[in-house]
Design an enzyme around this catalytic site. Structure first.
Site, PDB file in Angstrom:
ATOM      1  N   CYS A  54       0.711  -1.225  -0.004  1.00  0.00           N
ATOM      2  CA  CYS A  54      -0.041   0.140   0.001  1.00  0.00           C
ATOM      3  C   CYS A  54       0.786   1.303  -0.035  1.00  0.00           C
ATOM      4  O   CYS A  54       0.462   2.460  -0.680  1.00  0.00           O
ATOM      5  CB  CYS A  54      -0.845  -0.009   1.169  1.00  0.00           C
ATOM      6  SG  CYS A  54      -1.327  -1.476   2.057  1.00  0.00           S
ATOM      7  N   CYS A 127      -2.682   3.293   2.905  1.00  0.00           N
ATOM      8  CA  CYS A 127      -3.493   2.381   3.619  1.00  0.00           C
ATOM      9  C   CYS A 127      -4.562   2.839   4.519  1.00  0.00           C
ATOM     10  O   CYS A 127      -4.573   4.084   4.934  1.00  0.00           O
ATOM     11  CB  CYS A 127      -2.565   1.205   4.550  1.00  0.00           C
ATOM     12  SG  CYS A 127      -3.258  -0.146   4.999  1.00  0.00           S
ATOM     13  N   LYS A 129      -6.024   3.661   7.619  1.00  0.00           N
ATOM     14  CA  LYS A 129      -6.217   4.364   8.249  1.00  0.00           C
ATOM     15  C   LYS A 129      -5.216   5.764   8.069  1.00  0.00           C
ATOM     16  O   LYS A 129      -5.707   6.865   8.674  1.00  0.00           O
ATOM     17  CB  LYS A 129      -5.806   4.106   9.833  1.00  0.00           C
ATOM     18  CG  LYS A 129      -6.675   2.728  10.673  1.00  0.00           C
ATOM     19  CD  LYS A 129      -8.024   2.765   9.990  1.00  0.00           C
ATOM     20  CE  LYS A 129      -8.602   1.738  10.285  1.00  0.00           C
ATOM     21  NZ  LYS A 129      -8.425   0.712   9.039  1.00  0.00           N
ATOM     22  N   CYS A 209      -5.245  -2.502  -1.361  1.00  0.00           N
ATOM     23  CA  CYS A 209      -6.162  -3.306  -1.634  1.00  0.00           C
ATOM     24  C   CYS A 209      -7.131  -3.076  -2.536  1.00  0.00           C
ATOM     25  O   CYS A 209      -7.622  -1.867  -2.543  1.00  0.00           O
ATOM     26  CB  CYS A 209      -6.853  -3.843  -0.521  1.00  0.00           C
ATOM     27  SG  CYS A 209      -5.888  -4.601   1.126  1.00  0.00           S
ATOM     28  N   SER A 487     -13.534  -4.956   8.289  1.00  0.00           N
ATOM     29  CA  SER A 487     -12.692  -4.690   7.142  1.00  0.00           C
ATOM     30  C   SER A 487     -13.772  -4.319   6.161  1.00  0.00           C
ATOM     31  O   SER A 487     -14.735  -4.854   6.009  1.00  0.00           O
ATOM     32  CB  SER A 487     -11.586  -6.009   6.727  1.00  0.00           C
ATOM     33  OG  SER A 487     -11.211  -5.479   5.597  1.00  0.00           O
TER      34      SER A 487
END
Length: 585
Positions: A54, A127, A129, A209, A487
């Site tokens: 990421c 990524c 957060k 992702c 998630s």
């Protein structure tokens, strides 16, 4: 020469006047010229690290941003902050650090900007957060700010060999498939050899992702809320065109500085509503229900979970993305990206067009420049949506007085009501062990408690457990509720953010195995079949929060400070309590 009046900018404290000669000597030591020292200083913050794909491309992208700043007569100063990458932290104690890292990112960016008196900020994040954390820092500081996403990963493809089941071979792969493959492996329907082959190809490049999980959801938010340039979040991380958006972002922040357009001019109640619309229509992550209130908090705006869910309730879901749908972020980019999505929302009158953006233009003006239309495949038209309401639904009831949230994207309406007996677990590890051993029954509601922001501490995501259920073919045959999180990759009927959390004595702390729980995503209700009197009796008998091992260190500190989930699980009073604005100091 510079067109900027440094007498009104924070960097005057470190570059101007004879008293700052020691400070300037530091800048000369780094090879800066006199002109560069007396130009505005622009923080270029990245979350670059070697923790996961990421973030691995962010350092290169920062160089492009710096080029754009220089071109527009600013002086970029690059710095980094942390990230905790959920894909690596998932399924073990490391996940407790994830949500706490959002606050650490915002805090460290704030401290770096304040300590060095930078005048503007371009933030790059990859990524989950790190995206809201970076945006929170921008709004907290209220400096001219541009956000840029590091980009998504390219989709993986499975080898075309008989050992791998056809359903894996026939679709694009994401890390979500690997978590579900573990469940298939555990129940004997996927061999060890096939699992090993899949793990080598599921994530084939740099980038976050690929589905509409939390990273891509918040990347879409960055455009919709106005902090990022239109279409800047779409192209995958390896694409060379990301450099062009980096340069453009560097130039854009200098224009914002010249015109004194600050982060809170961009992030308003209306722009937050625009962002929530985009989350809903793309079937985005339930974590947006946590991060949008936290961003609002930095601007002094009350925009809580219930407000987010109110928008979700009347927004059609029309973008067909994983995990509920078929496509990945690259497909959305190829179909025209968030600008085309927002054009569809505008057709139904669901976008506030007067909100200002990072380009200096309004949302309406930006959308006038977009010529592409919905392709009907990835982006459906708003008058022919996948479902008439958003992909994420808010719930309330005697089990969640402060609310809860469930993702229904990809779940047929007839499966959006579930009643069954509770099977209670005191933590995620206990639940995962039971799922792995098949120590649960079809028709049950699995309850995982003591995983809230304070009680966990850290409000872990439950992807390992939910993915194992899906891998066992039980995703639609059981439901799951928790005071923790899920998630963005979670599939199935999974309710998170149940509040108050167990550690605060919420009703979820009082549930016993066998109690009948009803989840009704159609009516927006989450209830347990217990009288008020019985709940009161159990509360009297409750012995208090479950003890944790985190009695010192960062997670202890987080647990002491963190507020309720419905307000975004924030750790400081926010803009409503502030007595100065950094930019005007």
């Amino acid at each position: 020469m510079t067109r900027f009046d440094k007498s009104k900018l924070p960097s005057r404290y470190v570059t101007e006047g004879s008293a700052r000669a020691p400070h300037r000597s530091y800048y000369y030591a780094m090879g800066m010229t006199e002109t560069e020292i007396h130009q505005p200083l622009v923080g270029v913050a990245t979350c670059w690290n070697e923790a996961a794909p990421c973030n691995i491309a962010l350092s290169r992208q920062a160089q492009a941003v710096k080029g754009g700043v220089k071109e527009a007569h600013g002086t970029p100063r690059e710095f980094t902050t942390i990230t905790v990458t959920d894909g690596i932290a998932m399924g073990h104690e490391g996940m407790r650090s994830s949500l706490a890292s959002r606050e650490a990112i915002a805090d460290t960016v704030e401290l770096t900007m304040r300590g060095h008196c930078y005048d503007a900020l371009v933030g790059l994040a990859g990524c989950d957060k790190s995206l809201p954390g970076m945006m929170m820092a921008m709004v907290r500081l209220n400096v001219p700010s541009v956000f840029i996403y590091g980009g998504s990963i390219l989709p993986g493809r499975a080898p075309q060999v008989d050992e791998i089941p056809e359903d894996f071979r026939s679709r694009d792969l994401t890390v979500q498939d690997m978590f579900e493959a573990v469940g298939r492996n555990q129940n004997g329907t996927l061999s060890d050899a096939a699992l090993e082959m899949l793990e080598r190809v599921a994530c084939p490049s740099a980038g976050a992702c690929g589905g509409q999980f939390t990273a891509n959801t918040m990347a879409c938010v960055s455009e919709a809320i106005g902090l990022a340039l239109m279409n800047s979040s779409g192209m995958p991380a390896p694409y060379e065109s990301r450099d062009q958006y980096g340069e453009a972002s560097g130039r854009a922040v200098m224009e914002l500085l010249a015109n004194n357009i600050r982060a809170r001019d961009v992030v308003t109640r209306k722009s937050l509503e625009n962002a929530a619309r985009v989350v809903a229509c793309t079937g985005g992550s339930t974590n947006a229900g946590l991060h949008l209130p936290a961003i609002a908090h930095e601007a002094g705006i009350d925009f809580f979970l219930e407000d987010v869910c109110e928008i979700f309730r009347d927004t059609p879901y029309f973008v067909d993305l994983k995990p509920g749908g078929q496509f990945v972020a690259k497909d959305l980019f190829d179909a025209g990206g968030i600008p085309v999505v927002m054009k569809e929302l505008r057709k139904a009158g669901l976008i506030h067009e007067d909100c200002i953006t990072a380009s200096g233009r309004s949302i309406g003006e930006e959308l006038e420049l977009i010529t592409r239309e919905a392709d009907g495949r990835v982006i459906h038209t708003i008058d022919a949506p996948l479902t008439k309401t958003g992909g994420v639904v808010g719930l309330k009831g005697n089990l969640a007085p402060e609310g809860a949230i469930v993702k229904v994207a990809g779940i047929a309406p007839e499966h959006q009501v579930f009643t069954g007996p509770a099977r209670v677990f005191e933590c995620e590890e206990d639940a995962f062990a039971a799922v792995k051993a098949r120590s649960y029954e079809e028709g049950e509601v699995i309850v995982i408690r003591n995983e809230g922001p304070a009680g966990g501490p850290g409000m872990r995501e439950m992807l390992s457990t939910t993915a194992a259920l899906s891998g066992q073919g039980m995703g639609k045959k059981v439901a799951l509720i928790t005071d923790g999180r899920f998630s963005g990759a979670t599939r199935g009927f999974c309710v998170g953010h149940v509040g108050p959390e167990a550690a605060q004595g919420g009703p979820i702390a009082l549930i016993e195995t066998g109690d009948t729980i009803t989840i009704d995503a159609i009516k927006g209700q989450l209830s347990v079949d217990l009288s008020d009197e019985e709940l009161a009796r159990r509360r009297e008998a409750w012995t208090g929060p479950r003890k944790t091992i985190y009695t010192a260190g960062a997670l202890w500190k987080y647990a002491q400070l963190v507020g309720p989930t419905y307000k975004g699980a924030v750790t400081h009073p926010g803009a409503q309590a502030e007595s100065h604005v950094y930019m005007d100091i």
